[in-house]
Design a protein around this motif. Structure first.
Motif, PDB file in Angstrom:
ATOM      1  N   VAL A   1       0.841  -1.218   0.089  1.00 59.71           N
ATOM      2  CA  VAL A   1      -0.006  -0.070  -0.046  1.00 59.71           C
ATOM      3  C   VAL A   1       1.183   0.983  -0.011  1.00 59.71           C
ATOM      4  CG1 VAL A   1      -1.927   1.209   1.422  1.00 59.71           C
ATOM      5  CG2 VAL A   1      -1.751  -1.290   1.406  1.00 59.71           C
ATOM      6  N   ASN A   2       0.521   2.143  -0.766  1.00 63.62           N
ATOM      7  CA  ASN A   2       1.338   3.506  -1.093  1.00 63.62           C
ATOM      8  C   ASN A   2       0.837   4.381  -0.265  1.00 63.62           C
ATOM      9  OD1 ASN A   2       3.156   1.808  -2.802  1.00 63.62           O
ATOM     10  ND2 ASN A   2       1.914   2.331  -4.466  1.00 63.62           N
ATOM     11  N   PHE A   3       1.674   5.147   0.523  1.00 64.03           N
ATOM     12  CA  PHE A   3       1.398   6.514   1.067  1.00 64.03           C
ATOM     13  C   PHE A   3       2.335   7.554   0.710  1.00 64.03           C
ATOM     14  CE2 PHE A   3      -0.008   2.869   4.020  1.00 64.03           C
ATOM     15  CZ  PHE A   3      -1.264   3.227   4.314  1.00 64.03           C
ATOM     16  N   VAL A   4       1.746   8.956   0.757  1.00 60.86           N
ATOM     17  CA  VAL A   4       2.380   9.927   0.430  1.00 60.86           C
ATOM     18  C   VAL A   4       2.480  10.620   1.743  1.00 60.86           C
ATOM     19  CG1 VAL A   4       2.885  12.139  -0.905  1.00 60.86           C
ATOM     20  CG2 VAL A   4       1.900  10.052  -2.048  1.00 60.86           C
ATOM     21  N   LEU A   5       3.509  11.058   2.231  1.00 56.25           N
ATOM     22  CA  LEU A   5       3.740  11.692   3.367  1.00 56.25           C
ATOM     23  C   LEU A   5       4.039  13.231   3.217  1.00 56.25           C
ATOM     24  CD1 LEU A   5       5.858   9.197   5.572  1.00 56.25           C
ATOM     25  CD2 LEU A   5       3.249   9.228   5.350  1.00 56.25           C
ATOM     26  N   GLY A   6       3.192  14.041   4.096  1.00 57.01           N
ATOM     27  CA  GLY A   6       3.453  15.519   3.778  1.00 57.01           C
ATOM     28  C   GLY A   6       2.690  16.178   2.862  1.00 57.01           C
ATOM     29  N   MET A   7       1.500  15.602   2.520  1.00 55.97           N
ATOM     30  CA  MET A   7       0.794  16.194   1.668  1.00 55.97           C
ATOM     31  C   MET A   7       0.055  17.709   2.342  1.00 55.97           C
ATOM     32  SD  MET A   7      -0.410  13.563  -0.890  1.00 55.97           S
ATOM     33  CE  MET A   7      -2.104  13.510  -0.863  1.00 55.97           C
ATOM     34  N   ASP A   8      -0.487  18.338   1.421  1.00 53.08           N
ATOM     35  CA  ASP A   8      -0.890  19.704   2.094  1.00 53.08           C
ATOM     36  C   ASP A   8      -2.270  19.496   2.895  1.00 53.08           C
ATOM     37  OD1 ASP A   8       0.920  20.786   0.969  1.00 53.08           O
ATOM     38  OD2 ASP A   8      -0.318  22.024  -0.540  1.00 53.08           O
ATOM     39  N   CYS A   9      -3.140  18.285   2.717  1.00 51.45           N
ATOM     40  CA  CYS A   9      -4.026  18.337   3.642  1.00 51.45           C
ATOM     41  C   CYS A   9      -3.855  17.687   4.719  1.00 51.45           C
ATOM     42  CB  CYS A   9      -4.993  17.317   2.702  1.00 51.45           C
ATOM     43  SG  CYS A   9      -4.261  15.751   2.065  1.00 51.45           S
ATOM     44  N   ASP A  10      -2.590  17.281   5.107  1.00 51.65           N
ATOM     45  CA  ASP A  10      -2.311  16.532   6.383  1.00 51.65           C
ATOM     46  C   ASP A  10      -1.665  17.645   7.423  1.00 51.65           C
ATOM     47  OD1 ASP A  10      -2.827  14.350   5.318  1.00 51.65           O
ATOM     48  OD2 ASP A  10      -0.606  13.674   5.070  1.00 51.65           O
TER      49      ASP A  10
ATOM     50  N   PHE B   1       6.396   4.114   1.998  1.00 54.23           N
ATOM     51  CA  PHE B   1       5.901   5.550   2.347  1.00 54.23           C
ATOM     52  C   PHE B   1       6.946   6.446   1.493  1.00 54.23           C
ATOM     53  CE2 PHE B   1       5.579   3.605   6.576  1.00 54.23           C
ATOM     54  CZ  PHE B   1       4.081   3.565   6.907  1.00 54.23           C
ATOM     55  N   SER B   2       6.168   7.133   0.602  1.00 54.47           N
ATOM     56  CA  SER B   2       6.848   8.170   0.041  1.00 54.47           C
ATOM     57  C   SER B   2       6.768   9.769   0.425  1.00 54.47           C
ATOM     58  CB  SER B   2       6.379   8.405  -1.504  1.00 54.47           C
ATOM     59  OG  SER B   2       6.421   7.085  -2.093  1.00 54.47           O
ATOM     60  N   LEU B   3       8.043  10.393   0.661  1.00 55.46           N
ATOM     61  CA  LEU B   3       7.975  11.706   0.801  1.00 55.46           C
ATOM     62  C   LEU B   3       7.659  12.594  -0.367  1.00 55.46           C
ATOM     63  CD1 LEU B   3      11.529  11.953   2.822  1.00 55.46           C
ATOM     64  CD2 LEU B   3       9.191  11.694   3.635  1.00 55.46           C
ATOM     65  N   LEU B   4       6.401  13.554  -0.194  1.00 56.77           N
ATOM     66  CA  LEU B   4       5.883  14.237  -1.224  1.00 56.77           C
ATOM     67  C   LEU B   4       7.247  14.777  -1.924  1.00 56.77           C
ATOM     68  CD1 LEU B   4       3.508  15.939  -2.512  1.00 56.77           C
ATOM     69  CD2 LEU B   4       3.832  17.516  -0.779  1.00 56.77           C
ATOM     70  N   THR B   5       7.220  14.956  -3.351  1.00 56.33           N
ATOM     71  CA  THR B   5       8.403  15.180  -4.038  1.00 56.33           C
ATOM     72  C   THR B   5       7.742  15.702  -5.424  1.00 56.33           C
ATOM     73  OG1 THR B   5       9.653  13.467  -3.526  1.00 56.33           O
ATOM     74  CG2 THR B   5      10.285  14.716  -5.379  1.00 56.33           C
ATOM     75  N   ALA B   6       8.110  17.150  -5.702  1.00 52.08           N
ATOM     76  CA  ALA B   6       7.618  17.878  -6.979  1.00 52.08           C
ATOM     77  C   ALA B   6       8.607  17.530  -7.830  1.00 52.08           C
ATOM     78  CB  ALA B   6       7.527  19.300  -6.618  1.00 52.08           C
ATOM     79  N   TYR B   7       8.551  16.660  -8.766  1.00 53.26           N
ATOM     80  CA  TYR B   7       9.543  16.326  -9.789  1.00 53.26           C
ATOM     81  C   TYR B   7       9.081  17.375 -11.172  1.00 53.26           C
ATOM     82  CZ  TYR B   7      10.322  12.111  -7.762  1.00 53.26           C
ATOM     83  OH  TYR B   7      10.923  10.954  -6.946  1.00 53.26           O
ATOM     84  N   GLY B   8       9.781  18.589 -10.956  1.00 55.16           N
ATOM     85  CA  GLY B   8       9.838  19.494 -11.825  1.00 55.16           C
ATOM     86  C   GLY B   8       8.565  19.864 -12.407  1.00 55.16           C
ATOM     87  N   GLN B   9       8.417  19.851 -13.838  1.00 55.83           N
ATOM     88  CA  GLN B   9       7.291  20.171 -14.385  1.00 55.83           C
ATOM     89  C   GLN B   9       6.199  18.836 -14.630  1.00 55.83           C
ATOM     90  OE1 GLN B   9       9.099  22.283 -17.919  1.00 55.83           O
ATOM     91  NE2 GLN B   9       7.793  20.721 -19.154  1.00 55.83           N
ATOM     92  N   SER B  10       6.515  17.855 -14.120  1.00 53.93           N
ATOM     93  CA  SER B  10       5.657  16.782 -14.487  1.00 53.93           C
ATOM     94  C   SER B  10       4.327  16.646 -13.832  1.00 53.93           C
ATOM     95  CB  SER B  10       6.330  15.288 -13.900  1.00 53.93           C
ATOM     96  OG  SER B  10       6.480  15.475 -12.558  1.00 53.93           O
ATOM     97  N   ALA B  11       4.089  17.427 -12.703  1.00 54.06           N
ATOM     98  CA  ALA B  11       2.799  17.603 -12.412  1.00 54.06           C
ATOM     99  C   ALA B  11       2.000  18.905 -12.117  1.00 54.06           C
ATOM    100  CB  ALA B  11       2.755  16.777 -11.109  1.00 54.06           C
ATOM    101  N   PRO B  12       0.778  19.051 -12.684  1.00 52.48           N
ATOM    102  CA  PRO B  12       0.416  20.574 -12.744  1.00 52.48           C
ATOM    103  C   PRO B  12       0.441  20.998 -11.280  1.00 52.48           C
ATOM    104  CG  PRO B  12      -1.598  18.823 -13.081  1.00 52.48           C
ATOM    105  CD  PRO B  12      -0.106  18.336 -12.965  1.00 52.48           C
TER     106      PRO B  12
ATOM    107  N   ASN C   1      11.743   9.898  -3.751  1.00 57.89           N
ATOM    108  CA  ASN C   1      10.667   9.843  -2.613  1.00 57.89           C
ATOM    109  C   ASN C   1      11.042   9.314  -1.308  1.00 57.89           C
ATOM    110  OD1 ASN C   1       9.039  10.253  -5.063  1.00 57.89           O
ATOM    111  ND2 ASN C   1       8.234   8.215  -5.154  1.00 57.89           N
ATOM    112  N   ASN C   2      12.340   9.063  -1.028  1.00 57.46           N
ATOM    113  CA  ASN C   2      12.729   8.887   0.268  1.00 57.46           C
ATOM    114  C   ASN C   2      14.087   9.534   0.615  1.00 57.46           C
ATOM    115  OD1 ASN C   2      11.044   6.430   0.218  1.00 57.46           O
ATOM    116  ND2 ASN C   2      12.601   5.586  -1.344  1.00 57.46           N
TER     117      ASN C   2
ATOM    118  N   MET D   1      12.909  15.517   0.678  1.00 55.45           N
ATOM    119  CA  MET D   1      11.555  15.902   0.375  1.00 55.45           C
ATOM    120  C   MET D   1      11.571  17.348  -0.191  1.00 55.45           C
ATOM    121  SD  MET D   1       8.079  15.890   2.604  1.00 55.45           S
ATOM    122  CE  MET D   1       7.022  17.401   2.915  1.00 55.45           C
ATOM    123  N   ASN D   2      11.787  17.592  -1.475  1.00 52.48           N
ATOM    124  CA  ASN D   2      11.883  18.784  -1.912  1.00 52.48           C
ATOM    125  C   ASN D   2      10.682  19.881  -1.796  1.00 52.48           C
ATOM    126  OD1 ASN D   2      10.201  18.102  -3.978  1.00 52.48           O
ATOM    127  ND2 ASN D   2      11.613  18.415  -5.724  1.00 52.48           N
ATOM    128  N   VAL D   3       9.870  19.683  -0.991  1.00 53.78           N
ATOM    129  CA  VAL D   3       8.431  20.706  -1.011  1.00 53.78           C
ATOM    130  C   VAL D   3       8.531  20.733   0.625  1.00 53.78           C
ATOM    131  CG1 VAL D   3       6.221  20.940  -1.168  1.00 53.78           C
ATOM    132  CG2 VAL D   3       7.401  19.345  -2.840  1.00 53.78           C
TER     133      VAL D   3
END
Ligand code: B12
Ligand code: SF4
Length: 527
Positions: free
Chosen positions: A320-329, A352-363, A384-385, A388-390
């Motif tokens: 099961v994949n979780f993203v840690l550090g999302m804005d809703c948390d 567990f993945s640390l929230l990562t903003a990969y350049g321009q890949s996501a809006p 992701n480990n 965390m670049n955000v």
């Protein structure tokens, strides 16, 4: 067209490694597209040499042969390795091309070090590049097809590249990569496929490929690389059922909980699905994707845990994949909820993945760059480990790392490891989860996070860097890159360790279409 010597390099890791996990699993991280490009190059009349770098090959030796054009596929975590190799080849007069996730996420930076940087890639684009095959310096060309390709060479055509790659692994872990669709109907803002339409490939070809694999391997395992497997569920199952006897091939897939309903799971079990990787991401968002509707928090935990336990009755291995550090948390609650989930569904392996903003890949990354929340962590750490670049919106760094360590220690505590071991069915899931937990996937990560946490309280320079107060890279990180790259460190082009972490934002005002004759399917932008 001149017959070219094309070298294709699939970089699945960033430097030499001899760990047990790497020996067993790294070749299973091989990508489909470098193999596809290899087939296209041969169909276009060129001579191809294909290398999948898993960290155990002697790269210097492997790359000695005559090459006119070098095509590298790389994830962002291997970008510096790719830059160093490109630099070395360009010095020898070779034209270099970069494709894959890094090229899609960071085309501006990649164009400084490659002659061509490719986004969406189809055969027409490869043909165009091979016929031109010219150095573009100092800035490379960023090229991309107008959309994802509608067809790709299947396993049969790619077999000459698949076979030597999987032969590097011990037999029970030789996994064949396949793909039946691209894009996704969901629009998770942090995902590279948020704006990419779902598009299935040929189901007939899937059937042909499965039949073909059975002629080559006794007990094959196939991993589906579809971003979201099973969206056209009936078609998929039919393609499998009409091609092979039930359960003759073991399948692994990434899918969403909304697809993994009980009737679907019954059929998947019959068809040989043995491992499934659904994403929960967060307890507060992504309701549609995890089929929890308006349910949030504790209610969602219970619903998802019940769902995962139900999946485990049909499929022996669930991650099961979780993203840690999302804005809703916010606060301790999301972490406490995850612990409750782990207690309620101990058979699943948590990733567990640390929230990562990969350049321009996501809006959503554009908003993050606008808000000044993206940090200039070198690409080397963006997996992701390792970083965390955000900057999290609701947590201070020490507090956040305390929670990350706490949840990881809970997930990989001896009682949890024992519970998981008892709940898992079959020797492979039991031992695989055990080894993952006590090696890099569990204990290794806890130790690494602890080292970062300790340094947040010292004068290591890490805290100011992570607060965005300075862009000067702390020595801790520089030394890590140097150690991992080994001799390639010396080959890195000047300035390559750091990048413009706001390039996406800056590109919004500077992109200018280039006028150059190109086939209609190709969109081109100066970077
Ligand atoms: C399937 C998948 C996996 C599989 C298979 C990986 C593989 N080698 O392909 C597994 C589970 C092994 C995996 C592992 C990892 N993954 Co992954 N994965 C995906 C996923 C879900 C689908 C990618 C895919 O195959 N799409 C179908 C292909 C055909 O489309 P495409 O990727 O858009 O590629 C197009 C172009 O980019 C181009 N292209 C692609 N490759 C190449 C290569 C060459 C040479 C050329 C010329 C062109 C080209 O052509 C394609 C057609 O237009 C994506 C998320 C997503 N929704 O896309 C994440 C994603 C690619 N993964 C990601 C990450 C971070 C990882 C891991 C680091 C996770 C980890 N910590 O272990 C590892 C790294 C593995 C490695 N090889 O280094 C990130 C990559 C971000 C980045 N910029 O690096 C993504 C985008 C998810 C995210 N977090 O946003 N992953
Ligand atoms: S469901 Fe998965 S693949 Fe689809 S947009 Fe969301 S994160 Fe991306």
């Amino acid at each position: 067209m001149r017959r070219l010597h094309v070298t294709i390099l699939d970089l699945v890791t960033k430097g030499p490694t001899d760990s047990l996990y790497a020996r067993v699993m790294n070749h299973n991280l091989a990508s489909i597209m470098p193999q596809v490009v290899g087939v296209w190059c041969e169909e276009l009349g060129h001579q191809v040499r294909f290398i999948c770098y898993t960290g155990r090959e002697d790269l210097q030796q492997e790359l000695l042969e005559e090459t006119d054009i070098l095509i590298i596929g790389a994830f962002t975590r291997a970008a510096l390795t790719a830059y160093a190799i490109s630099h070395m080849f360009r010095a020898r007069g070779v034209v270099t091309v970069l494709g894959g996730p890094h090229a899609r996420s960071y085309p501006q930076d990649s164009a400084k070090y490659f002659d061509y940087v490719l986004g969406f890639t189809d055969k027409a684009l490869i043909k165009d590049i091979l016929s031109e095959c010219a150095p573009n310096r100092p800035m490379g060309l960023h090229l991309q097809a107008a959309r994802q390709p509608t067809e790709l060479p299947g396993v049969k055509e790619r077999w000459k590249f698949i076979e030597p790659t999987i032969a590097k692994a011990p037999i029970p872990f030789q996994i064949v990569p396949m793909i039946g669709s691209m894009g996704c109907p969901y629009t998770c803002g942090f995902c590279v496929d948020a704006n990419v339409d779902y598009q299935p490939l040929s189901f007939d070809q899937i059937s042909e490929d499965l039949k073909f694999i059975l002629t080559k391997m006794k007990r094959p395992i196939v991993a589906w690389h579809d971003p979201n497997f099973g969206v056209r569920f009936q078609d998929y199952m039919q393609a499998i059922e009409t091609a092979i006897p039930p359960g003759r091939i073991d399948f692994i897939a990434e899918s969403t909980l909304s697809i993994l309903t009980e009737p679907h799971l019954e059929r998947m079990k019959l068809n040989g699905f043995r491992a499934i990787l659904p994403g929960v991401e967060s307890w507060y968002d992504m309701g549609g994707k995890s089929k929890t509707g308006q349910k949030k928090g504790e209610e969602k935990v219970k619903k998802v845990a019940d769902h995962i336990n139900m999946i485990l009755r049909y499929i022996p291995y669930v991650q099961v994949n979780f993203v840690l550090g999302m804005d809703c948390d916010q606060g301790p609650e999301p972490f406490e909820l995850t612990k409750k989930f782990l207690d309620a569904a101990p058979g699943a392996f948590p990733a567990f993945s640390l929230l990562t903003a990969y350049g321009q890949s996501a809006p959503y990354n554009l908003t993050l760059q606008q808000d000044g929340r993206v940090l200039p962590f070198p690409f080397h750490f963006l997996d992701n480990n390792h970083a965390m670049n955000v900057r999290p919106i609701h947590y201070e760094w020490p507090e956040f790392y305390d929670y990350v360590i706490d949840i990881s220690e809970h997930a990989f505590s001896w009682p949890m490891i024992a519970k998981r071991f008892m709940r898992n069915r079959g020797m492979i899931p039991k031992w695989y989860n055990f080894v993952r937990a006590v090696s890099t996937g569990g204990f290794g990560r806890i130790n690494y996070h602890k080292r970062i946490r300790e340094r947040l309280d010292t004068k290591s320079g890490i805290r100011p860097f992570m607060e965005g107060e300075t862009t000067e890279l702390p020595d801790f990180y520089r030394r890590k890159i140097q150690r991992k790259l080994g001799p390639l460190w010396e080959m890195l082009p000047p300035g390559a360790v750091m990048h413009d972490h706001k390039a996406y934002l800056h590109s919004q005002s500077t992109i200018m279409p280039l006028s150059r004759d190109s086939p209609p399917a190709i969109v081109e932008a100066a970077v």
